[in-house]
Design a protein around this motif. Structure first.
Motif, short mmCIF file in Angstrom:
data_model
loop_
_atom_site.label_atom_id
_atom_site.label_comp_id
_atom_site.label_asym_id
_atom_site.label_seq_id
_atom_site.Cartn_x
_atom_site.Cartn_y
_atom_site.Cartn_z
N ALA A 161 -2.11 9.15 -0.25
CA ALA A 161 -1.44 9.22 1.05
C ALA A 161 -0.38 8.14 1.18
N VAL A 162 -0.68 6.93 0.72
CA VAL A 162 0.30 5.84 0.79
C VAL A 162 1.49 6.16 -0.12
N LEU A 163 1.21 6.66 -1.31
CA LEU A 163 2.30 6.99 -2.23
C LEU A 163 3.19 8.11 -1.69
N ARG A 168 7.00 3.66 12.28
CA ARG A 168 5.70 3.12 11.85
C ARG A 168 4.56 4.02 12.31
N LYS A 169 4.68 4.54 13.51
CA LYS A 169 3.63 5.43 14.03
C LYS A 169 3.55 6.70 13.20
N ALA A 228 0.90 9.88 8.97
CA ALA A 228 1.00 10.54 7.67
C ALA A 228 -0.08 10.02 6.72
N ILE A 229 -0.28 8.72 6.69
CA ILE A 229 -1.32 8.13 5.84
C ILE A 229 -2.70 8.60 6.28
N PHE A 230 -2.95 8.55 7.58
CA PHE A 230 -4.24 8.96 8.12
C PHE A 230 -4.52 10.43 7.83
N THR A 231 -3.51 11.27 7.97
CA THR A 231 -3.65 12.70 7.69
C THR A 231 -3.95 12.94 6.22
#
Length: 102
Positions: free
Chosen positions: A25-27, A37-38, A43-46
């Motif tokens: 997700a981070v990549l 940022r939000k 996106a990371i959380f999803t």
């Protein structure tokens, strides 16, 4: 097999899936430009949640090996691709329900 060893192995496998999904997700942010940022956090959380909850489903559906390395690889790919997969599933669902007249 010792129940404690089995439980420890299952717990470590879950952490491996979570870690691999988070890394994917981070990549994925390297492919998404212009996010606040939000939006990046969402996106990371999803991607992370998609990887954690759909990895066992994907492994079972595609009859992939159930070893930790295979599951971690699938989790990484789901985390990486979740921001592209989710809109595709949403469009597919909308077409399906529109065709059924719902």
């Amino acid at each position: 097999m010792d129940p404690v060893t089995s439980a420890a192995g299952a717990l470590l496998a879950k952490y491996g899936i979570a870690g691999a999904g988070f890394a994917g997700a981070v990549l994925s942010l390297t492919f998404l430009h212009g996010l606040t940022r939000k939006q990046a956090s969402v996106a990371i959380f999803t991607g992370f949640l998609s990887a954690v909850f759909t990895t066992p489903l994907a492994v079972g559906y595609f009859d992939l090996p159930r070893d930790a390395d295979s599951q971690n690889g699938v989790a990484f790919l789901i985390g990486l691709l979740a921001m592209n997969i989710i809109p595709a599933f949403k469009a597919l669902a909308e077409r399906f329900f529109a065709a059924r007249g719902a």
